[in-house]
Design an enzyme around this catalytic site. Structure first.
Site, mmCIF file in Angstrom:
data_model
loop_
_atom_site.group_PDB
_atom_site.id
_atom_site.type_symbol
_atom_site.label_atom_id
_atom_site.label_comp_id
_atom_site.label_asym_id
_atom_site.label_seq_id
_atom_site.Cartn_x
_atom_site.Cartn_y
_atom_site.Cartn_z
ATOM 1 N N VAL A 25 0.855 -1.185 0.000
ATOM 2 C CA VAL A 25 0.000 0.000 0.000
ATOM 3 C C VAL A 25 0.890 1.234 0.000
ATOM 4 C CG1 VAL A 25 -1.814 1.283 1.203
ATOM 5 C CG2 VAL A 25 -1.793 -1.220 1.288
ATOM 6 N N ASP A 76 -12.680 -11.642 6.797
ATOM 7 C CA ASP A 76 -11.278 -11.368 7.143
ATOM 8 C C ASP A 76 -11.194 -10.210 8.141
ATOM 9 O OD1 ASP A 76 -8.580 -11.798 7.141
ATOM 10 O OD2 ASP A 76 -8.183 -10.725 5.277
#
Length: 701
Positions: free
Chosen positions: A402, A520
């Protein structure tokens, strides 16, 4: 204002027929046989949006061939809509639709009109946008919390759109119908001020499959004479939802309004059901003063972010609609052809709704998703991230990296997630996340900006959240940044940690209400903005439950982060929303203890958080479960209640775990009344009794 797409402004063919009592001029309209859109720059806050339609023949467009969709952002305001069919059904010359939208900072109000085929057209005669005062906002509160009625709270915020479906000033004398003053709605019972009990009942026909916000405005001048003893009661669909006993008079005043929400259940083919509202009061009322001044009924956007209703398809349905408006109208004989067209509309609606539930797996996101987010070129992404430079790297994991990026001439900061070609989040998950984030929006979900799939890349661009992940603040210590970690950890007071848990819970509850399972949930996927507001992220593994099959579980390949995975899901492969609840229970323990779910640096007896938690609970060593910097901050009673919530989430039997909505309510109760026992109506046993409500009736929330 900016107009995009292919459309023309056209004049009414017969200007003499334009004699509608409406502030918007109907002599011209904007029409298109494809798609056109408006973009308005507006200030932040709640907006009233009014769309005006005058169905007639316009130059180049034959009358009664309109069939189209209207969208605003991710909301569907109208679908398979024909103003012509509706105007004939309701016996009116023009149609006005009124909506309420909450516009965020630096957001535009976008309207997209799309014709359903080249032989049909979309049109609009006028658009009104009005800012609404905050004191009467439907999106006001913390954050827009509607009054609790029954078994859960409803949040009215930027993830909800509203449509005004009925408004009535009750102080006006009822309309005469065939010489009968009773009207559909009756009058105050009894004999005015001499009556001991007064009651007033309304019956309004509304579409099934939606929630409705009912707002009752009380007369500020209402007072009780003599003794002042007063009992006030509100019933909706024959169920008492609110009551109040007090001495109400002009000195202590009255609330301006009260809000209630009711869910009208039913199948699409059932069309409409009656919504009954009854207000009654005991007491001696001063002459000339009414208890209720006005009331409103607003439709709330459903799980598909839609407010769209089907066109009228049969004469009885049309007659009912006309009666609700308080007038009877004779249906012209030529409307039969339009009703036949309505059958075609129904078929198109069914076909579109079935296909919209399917996530497309291919190179490109669906056309709708593409229209709701931005597609970046790889060159734009490289420029934004300085060529994916190391100095812009803000996070990495098994799926990829990221980066921080700057777009729009470096005026807007974004987070750029670059997935590995062989990552566990492959093309299916990449497209899944885009589809979900374009369809859903909530204050506690991360916002999607756009995507890039040039040259085989899988890149998703999000809003940049300044404080990073919860994991980063709790236990992800950098060897060269120990001071920053200590400062970050210290900023997580108990109140702030509780706020984070509530925010993350609200985001998950929102997904569950849309028949989705995150799969998740973990501290790395709960992100924090600059004000430490929690936002759920990483929705690539989201699993859809089929609402058409009333599906509550699905057998699927086990995915997610191992140390957070529900043991029942891991061993059976059966996934339910209670699997998310288990993962959230692990997250609660992390927030409390400041430890990771698995920490190999600790001894064998302590490295796994959940077994270590259970061992300390059984031995009564509760203080061991609390982070050292919180030891003297949490009252003992509050700690026991919080641990009790986590323990229920981690129950080995999924059926015994609370629903996510209940977890949020229990945490909110703990936040508002620290240390106070959770009331019975918030406990699991109460909810299990409430779930036996009739599926085709109405439920209250």
């Amino acid at each position: 204002m900016q107009i995009n797409g292919s459309s023309i402004a056209s004049n009414l063919m017969d200007a003499l027929n334009n004699s509608v009592d409406d502030p918007v001029h109907h002599g011209t309209a904007r029409l298109s046989r494809s798609q056109f859109s408006y973009s308005f720059r507006v200030s932040r806050g709640q907006k009233i949006l009014r769309l005006h339609f005058y169905p007639a023949s316009y130059e180049g467009f034959e009358g009664f061939h309109d069939l189209f969709v209207v969208e605003s952002g991710h909301f569907i305001l109208l679908s398979n809509f024909s103003a012509s069919i509706n105007s004939i059904a309701l016996g009116v010359r023009s149609i006005v639709k009124e909506y309420y939208l909450n516009i965020g900072e630096n957001e535009q109000l976008n309207l997209v009109f799309t014709s359903l085929s080249s032989s049909m057209y979309a049109f609009v005669n006028g658009i009104e946008i009005i800012s609404m005062p905050p004191r009467v906002s439907y999106f006001d509160g913390d954050p827009g919390v509607v009054r609790v009625v029954g078994k859960s709270r409803v949040y009215v915020d930027s993830s909800t759109a509203l449509e005004m479906v009925y408004r009535r000033n009750t102080l006006q004398r009822p309309v005469l119908l065939d010489g009968d003053i009773r009207d559909l709605f009756g009058m105050w019972g009894g004999e005015g001020s001499k009556a001991k009990r007064q009651s007033y009942t309304w019956r309004i026909s509304v579409d099934v499959g939606f929630s409705y916000l009912v707002r009752l405005y009380f007369s500020p001048a209402f007072e009780v004479s003599e003794s002042g003893d007063f009992v006030f009661e509100v019933s909706i669909n024959n169920r008492v939802v609110d009551s109040y006993t007090d001495r109400w008079n002009e000195k202590n005043g009255m609330v301006l309004y009260r809000d209630y929400v009711v869910v009208i259940k039913g199948r699409e083919h059932q069309g409409k059901r009656d919504l009954l509202i009854c207000v009654s009061a005991d007491g001696k009322v001063v002459d000339g003063q009414e208890l209720l001044k006005e009331f409103e009924i607003l439709k709330m956007s459903n799980f598909d972010n839609s407010l769209a209703s089907p066109n009228p398809l049969s004469y009885p349905a049309i007659e009912d609609s006309i009666q609700v408006l308080g007038a009877r109208t004779v249906i012209p004989s030529d409307s039969i052809a339009l009703l036949a067209l309505g059958c075609f509309v129904f078929y198109v609606t069914r076909r579109i709704r079935v296909s919209s539930d399917t996530i497309k797996v291919g190179i490109m996101p669906s056309a709708r998703a593409q229209g709701l987010c931005r597609r970046f070129t790889l060159a734009e992404i490289r420029q934004a991230t300085k060529g994916f430079s190391g100095e812009n790297l803000i996070g990495k994991a098994g799926f990829g990296k990221v980066y921080k990026g700057l777009i729009d001439k470096e005026r807007k900061a974004v987070a750029v997630k670059q997935l590995k070609p062989n990552a566990r989040q492959g093309s299916r998950e990449f497209l899944n996340e885009i589809e979900v984030l374009t369809r859903l929006r909530h204050d506690n979900l991360v916002s999607l900006v756009g995507y890039c799939n040039d040259n085989g890349e899988m890149i998703i661009v999000y809003e940049l959240l300044g404080c990073g992940s919860v994991a980063k603040h709790l236990y992800k210590r950098s060897s060269n940044n120990a001071d920053s970690f200590a400062s970050s950890r210290a900023s997580l007071t108990w109140k702030r940690r509780l706020d984070i848990c509530i925010g993350a819970g609200r985001g998950l509850d929102y997904l569950h209400k849309h028949s989705l399972i995150h799969r998740d949930v973990n501290a790395s996927n709960i992100l924090l903005d600059g004000n430490f507001k929690a936002k759920v992220s990483d929705l690539g593994l989201v699993k859809h439950l089929s609402r058409s099959k009333l599906q509550s579980r699905v057998k699927t390949k086990v995915k997610g982060t191992h140390q957070y995975t529900d043991p029942s899901y891991a061993t059976t492969g059966v996934l339910t929303q209670k699997s998310d609840v288990y993962s959230f229970g692990v997250f609660l323990l992390e927030v409390l203890s400041g430890r990771a779910a698995v920490d190999p640096s600790l001894g064998d007896n302590e490295c796994n958080l959940v077994p270590w938690f259970r061992e300390n609970i059984s031995e009564g060593h509760l203080d061991r479960l609390v982070a050292s910097d919180l030891l003297h901050e949490i009252p003992d009673d509050s700690l026991k209640i919080f641990l009790g919530i986590a323990e229920r989430c981690l129950d080995g039997e999924p059926v015994r775990r609370p629903a996510m909505a209940q977890v949020v309510q229990q945490l909110e109760w703990q936040q508002e009344t620290p240390g106070c026992p959770v009331p019975y109506w918030l406990q699991l046993e109460f909810w299990q009794q409430e779930t036996s409500d009739d599926e085709t009736g109405s439920t209250f929330v």
